[in-house]
Design a protein around this motif. Structure first.
Motif, PDB file in Angstrom:
ATOM      1  N   ALA A  84      -7.029  -2.047   3.299  1.00 51.46           N
ATOM      2  CA  ALA A  84      -6.637  -0.636   3.272  1.00 51.46           C
ATOM      3  C   ALA A  84      -7.179   0.070   2.036  1.00 51.46           C
ATOM      4  O   ALA A  84      -7.625   1.219   2.105  1.00 51.46           O
ATOM      5  CB  ALA A  84      -5.119  -0.519   3.332  1.00 51.46           C
ATOM      6  N   LEU A  85      -7.156  -0.612   0.890  1.00 54.03           N
ATOM      7  CA  LEU A  85      -7.681  -0.005  -0.333  1.00 54.03           C
ATOM      8  C   LEU A  85      -9.193   0.170  -0.251  1.00 54.03           C
ATOM      9  O   LEU A  85      -9.722   1.227  -0.629  1.00 54.03           O
ATOM     10  CB  LEU A  85      -7.320  -0.872  -1.545  1.00 54.03           C
ATOM     11  N   SER A  86      -9.870  -0.837   0.265  1.00 57.41           N
ATOM     12  CA  SER A  86     -11.334  -0.790   0.309  1.00 57.41           C
ATOM     13  C   SER A  86     -11.854   0.236   1.311  1.00 57.41           C
ATOM     14  O   SER A  86     -12.977   0.722   1.171  1.00 57.41           O
ATOM     15  CB  SER A  86     -11.905  -2.176   0.633  1.00 57.41           C
ATOM     16  N   THR A  87     -11.040   0.589   2.304  1.00 57.00           N
ATOM     17  CA  THR A  87     -11.467   1.566   3.317  1.00 57.00           C
ATOM     18  C   THR A  87     -10.871   2.949   3.094  1.00 57.00           C
ATOM     19  O   THR A  87     -11.094   3.859   3.894  1.00 57.00           O
ATOM     20  CB  THR A  87     -11.087   1.087   4.733  1.00 57.00           C
ATOM     21  N   GLY A  88     -10.117   3.111   2.015  1.00 64.52           N
ATOM     22  CA  GLY A  88      -9.574   4.414   1.679  1.00 64.52           C
ATOM     23  C   GLY A  88      -8.323   4.816   2.432  1.00 64.52           C
ATOM     24  O   GLY A  88      -7.901   5.974   2.373  1.00 64.52           O
ATOM     25  N   ARG A  89      -7.704   3.878   3.133  1.00 63.56           N
ATOM     26  CA  ARG A  89      -6.478   4.197   3.880  1.00 63.56           C
ATOM     27  C   ARG A  89      -5.262   4.257   2.965  1.00 63.56           C
ATOM     28  O   ARG A  89      -4.226   4.776   3.358  1.00 63.56           O
ATOM     29  CB  ARG A  89      -6.268   3.192   5.010  1.00 63.56           C
ATOM     30  N   VAL A  90      -5.367   3.689   1.766  1.00 64.39           N
ATOM     31  CA  VAL A  90      -4.343   3.872   0.740  1.00 64.39           C
ATOM     32  C   VAL A  90      -5.037   4.287  -0.548  1.00 64.39           C
ATOM     33  O   VAL A  90      -6.242   4.066  -0.727  1.00 64.39           O
ATOM     34  CB  VAL A  90      -3.505   2.588   0.504  1.00 64.39           C
ATOM     35  N   ASP A  91      -4.269   4.906  -1.428  1.00 60.12           N
ATOM     36  CA  ASP A  91      -4.832   5.404  -2.686  1.00 60.12           C
ATOM     37  C   ASP A  91      -4.709   4.407  -3.830  1.00 60.12           C
ATOM     38  O   ASP A  91      -5.455   4.487  -4.813  1.00 60.12           O
ATOM     39  CB  ASP A  91      -4.117   6.698  -3.081  1.00 60.12           C
ATOM     40  N   ALA A  92      -3.762   3.490  -3.717  1.00 63.33           N
ATOM     41  CA  ALA A  92      -3.523   2.513  -4.782  1.00 63.33           C
ATOM     42  C   ALA A  92      -2.866   1.285  -4.175  1.00 63.33           C
ATOM     43  O   ALA A  92      -2.355   1.316  -3.046  1.00 63.33           O
ATOM     44  CB  ALA A  92      -2.659   3.114  -5.879  1.00 63.33           C
ATOM     45  N   TRP A  93      -2.872   0.219  -4.952  1.00 63.97           N
ATOM     46  CA  TRP A  93      -2.334  -1.058  -4.468  1.00 63.97           C
ATOM     47  C   TRP A  93      -1.618  -1.762  -5.606  1.00 63.97           C
ATOM     48  O   TRP A  93      -2.206  -2.015  -6.658  1.00 63.97           O
ATOM     49  CB  TRP A  93      -3.473  -1.918  -3.930  1.00 63.97           C
ATOM     50  N   ALA A  94      -0.344  -2.077  -5.424  1.00 65.83           N
ATOM     51  CA  ALA A  94       0.430  -2.853  -6.396  1.00 65.83           C
ATOM     52  C   ALA A  94       0.462  -4.301  -5.933  1.00 65.83           C
ATOM     53  O   ALA A  94       0.912  -4.594  -4.825  1.00 65.83           O
ATOM     54  CB  ALA A  94       1.848  -2.299  -6.507  1.00 65.83           C
ATOM     55  N   VAL A  95       0.004  -5.216  -6.799  1.00 63.33           N
ATOM     56  CA  VAL A  95      -0.123  -6.613  -6.373  1.00 63.33           C
ATOM     57  C   VAL A  95      -0.160  -7.517  -7.598  1.00 63.33           C
ATOM     58  O   VAL A  95      -0.040  -7.059  -8.739  1.00 63.33           O
ATOM     59  CB  VAL A  95      -1.384  -6.784  -5.482  1.00 63.33           C
ATOM     60  N   TRP A  96      -0.321  -8.802  -7.369  1.00 64.74           N
ATOM     61  CA  TRP A  96      -0.294  -9.825  -8.409  1.00 64.74           C
ATOM     62  C   TRP A  96      -1.578 -10.659  -8.309  1.00 64.74           C
ATOM     63  O   TRP A  96      -2.329 -10.587  -7.350  1.00 64.74           O
ATOM     64  CB  TRP A  96       0.941 -10.708  -8.236  1.00 64.74           C
ATOM     65  N   ASP A  97      -1.807 -11.489  -9.325  1.00 70.61           N
ATOM     66  CA  ASP A  97      -2.949 -12.401  -9.304  1.00 70.61           C
ATOM     67  C   ASP A  97      -2.735 -13.509  -8.273  1.00 70.61           C
ATOM     68  O   ASP A  97      -1.579 -13.895  -8.023  1.00 70.61           O
ATOM     69  CB  ASP A  97      -3.153 -13.031 -10.689  1.00 70.61           C
ATOM     70  N   PRO A  98      -3.816 -14.018  -7.639  1.00 72.71           N
ATOM     71  CA  PRO A  98      -5.224 -13.753  -7.920  1.00 72.71           C
ATOM     72  C   PRO A  98      -5.791 -12.520  -7.218  1.00 72.71           C
ATOM     73  O   PRO A  98      -6.987 -12.246  -7.327  1.00 72.71           O
ATOM     74  CB  PRO A  98      -5.914 -15.018  -7.390  1.00 72.71           C
ATOM     75  N   TYR A  99      -4.928 -11.769  -6.507  1.00 67.75           N
ATOM     76  CA  TYR A  99      -5.420 -10.586  -5.787  1.00 67.75           C
ATOM     77  C   TYR A  99      -5.889  -9.505  -6.752  1.00 67.75           C
ATOM     78  O   TYR A  99      -6.848  -8.780  -6.460  1.00 67.75           O
ATOM     79  CB  TYR A  99      -4.333 -10.046  -4.864  1.00 67.75           C
ATOM     80  N   VAL A 100      -5.219  -9.382  -7.910  1.00 65.42           N
ATOM     81  CA  VAL A 100      -5.681  -8.427  -8.913  1.00 65.42           C
ATOM     82  C   VAL A 100      -7.092  -8.794  -9.356  1.00 65.42           C
ATOM     83  O   VAL A 100      -7.994  -7.947  -9.402  1.00 65.42           O
ATOM     84  CB  VAL A 100      -4.727  -8.396 -10.123  1.00 65.42           C
ATOM     85  N   ALA A 101      -7.286 -10.067  -9.679  1.00 66.04           N
ATOM     86  CA  ALA A 101      -8.609 -10.527 -10.115  1.00 66.04           C
ATOM     87  C   ALA A 101      -9.647 -10.329  -9.016  1.00 66.04           C
ATOM     88  O   ALA A 101     -10.787  -9.924  -9.280  1.00 66.04           O
ATOM     89  CB  ALA A 101      -8.542 -12.000 -10.524  1.00 66.04           C
ATOM     90  N   GLN A 102      -9.272 -10.601  -7.775  1.00 67.29           N
ATOM     91  CA  GLN A 102     -10.184 -10.427  -6.655  1.00 67.29           C
ATOM     92  C   GLN A 102     -10.619  -8.971  -6.527  1.00 67.29           C
ATOM     93  O   GLN A 102     -11.811  -8.671  -6.340  1.00 67.29           O
ATOM     94  CB  GLN A 102      -9.498 -10.880  -5.365  1.00 67.29           C
TER      95      GLN A 102
ATOM     96  N   ALA B 249      -3.633  -9.288   2.269  1.00 65.27           N
ATOM     97  CA  ALA B 249      -4.909  -9.191   2.992  1.00 65.27           C
ATOM     98  C   ALA B 249      -5.070  -7.811   3.625  1.00 65.27           C
ATOM     99  O   ALA B 249      -6.162  -7.204   3.565  1.00 65.27           O
ATOM    100  CB  ALA B 249      -4.997 -10.277   4.054  1.00 65.27           C
ATOM    101  N   ASP B 250      -4.004  -7.294   4.225  1.00 66.46           N
ATOM    102  CA  ASP B 250      -4.062  -5.972   4.849  1.00 66.46           C
ATOM    103  C   ASP B 250      -4.164  -4.872   3.794  1.00 66.46           C
ATOM    104  O   ASP B 250      -4.844  -3.860   4.001  1.00 66.46           O
ATOM    105  CB  ASP B 250      -2.823  -5.741   5.714  1.00 66.46           C
ATOM    106  N   ALA B 251      -3.504  -5.079   2.660  1.00 69.80           N
ATOM    107  CA  ALA B 251      -3.552  -4.081   1.589  1.00 69.80           C
ATOM    108  C   ALA B 251      -4.945  -3.990   0.989  1.00 69.80           C
ATOM    109  O   ALA B 251      -5.439  -2.887   0.697  1.00 69.80           O
ATOM    110  CB  ALA B 251      -2.538  -4.430   0.509  1.00 69.80           C
ATOM    111  N   LEU B 252      -5.608  -5.129   0.802  1.00 69.98           N
ATOM    112  CA  LEU B 252      -6.966  -5.131   0.268  1.00 69.98           C
ATOM    113  C   LEU B 252      -7.902  -4.356   1.185  1.00 69.98           C
ATOM    114  O   LEU B 252      -8.716  -3.546   0.732  1.00 69.98           O
ATOM    115  CB  LEU B 252      -7.455  -6.574   0.101  1.00 69.98           C
TER     116      LEU B 252
END
Length: 332
Positions: A185-203, A180-183
């Protein structure tokens, strides 16, 4: 690099995330009669669940929870590592995790055993970047801030991607965040990339983020069911685990043949949107297989990779954390 002291501190932190307050039956003879016979009606299995597997919903929607001869109590977790910390603590008897959590648990000398495995598919593991990112190739990850849940399957996927592209963890800025925090961070530009698994990838894909690279060519996409040694040492709870693994296997087979029904009904239970669930299940494999030599060797490679990168303290002999008693499910 992770020191032994920091590793121990992380284990304590993970324990604090445990949502299950009650233990999994302090009586080692739970469900075992005086004559040695078992009474499954006296057994309660405590199951660790997470959004990526949705085991509780899976059993309910597929109908495999009907006629259970034992009781199930469920606890929800953010990822695999806290499930295994709870398993070590005795508040969870069985949980489903990816390939890395058992390695971190083994490095912490946890009282756990891998008892079952299934191929979950390559495409559900990914490194994501925003739609307008200048990261076009894995080599472009050098110097970037990358969100990942520590000790998760995504952690190993990221490590493998870096290794195969001439990079190390010291070449990036890992940001250890739960999904939840990584999503955010990615959407607000605080990180450049995100390594994760489904269903978060699909989301993330549905939100417009792009897959830089998935698991193809980088991982053996096995997921595992891990049990606590205390539950395995009890004749009755061990029998209940055997029955539950068969039910989960049948439920996952049912889901593959009823993808739209699963997506519709499970979204009401889990809160994961229909289109996200459908995308995730369409690329899931759910191919159960024995804990054979190839599977154990692949998991040892995961352990060795983390050890070589000094992301866990010392070496892990993964065979010490394998229990093959349920392999006979595949003999009939």
């Amino acid at each position: 690099m992770i020191t032994r002291r920091l590793f121990a501190a992380l284990a304590v932190t993970a324990a604090a995330l445990v949502t299950a307050a009650c233990g999994s039956g302090g009586d080692n003879n739970q469900g075992v009669n005086a004559d040695g016979s078992i009474d499954l009606s006296k057994v309660t299995l405590h199951i660790g669940d997470q959004k990526g597997q949705a085991l509780q919903a899976l059993l309910e929607v597929s109908g495999q929870d009907a006629g259970l001869p034992y009781k199930l109590e469920w606890s929800q977790f953010t990822a695999g590592p806290p499930i295994l910390e709870a398993t070590n603590a005795g508040s969870v008897d069985l949980g489903g995790v990816g390939d890395a959590p058992p390695v971190f648990a083994a490095a912490a000398k946890s009282r756990i055993k891998i008892v079952a495995a299934y191929d979950s598919g390559y495409a559900g593991n990914a490194i994501l970047v925003p739609p307008n990112s200048d990261i076009k190739d894995p080599k472009d990850l050098r110097g970037k801030k990358i969100a990942v849940a520590q000790g998760s399957s995504a952690h190993y996927h990221l490590l493998s991607v870096l290794n195969k592209n001439g990079l190390t963890f010291s070449d990036i800025q890992p940001q250890y965040l739960q999904p939840a925090d990584a999503l955010a961070a990615l959407s607000t530009g605080r990180v450049d990339a995100w390594a994760v698994w489904d269903p978060y990838v699909a989301q993330a894909q549905k939100a417009g983020d792009k897959v830089l690279v998935d698991g193809t060519g980088y991982i053996k996409p096995d997921s595992f069911f891990v049990a606590g040694t205390k539950a395995l040492d009890n004749k009755a709870s061990s029998a209940a685990i055997r029955d539950l693994l068969l039910r989960i296997q049948r439920a996952q087979s049912w889901v593959k043949d009823h993808q739209e029904q699963w997506a519709k009904q499970s979204s009401d239970i889990t809160g994961v949107p229909y289109d996200v669930t459908l995308l995730a299940v369409q690329r899931a494999t759910y191919a159960h297989h024995p804990l054979d030599d190839a599977t154990i060797t692949a998991e040892q490679q995961v352990a060795d990779a983390f050890s070589d990168a000094k992301l866990i303290p010392g070496k892990v002999n993964i065979k010490d954390f394998i229990d093959t008693r349920y392999n006979d499910r595949f003999n009939s």
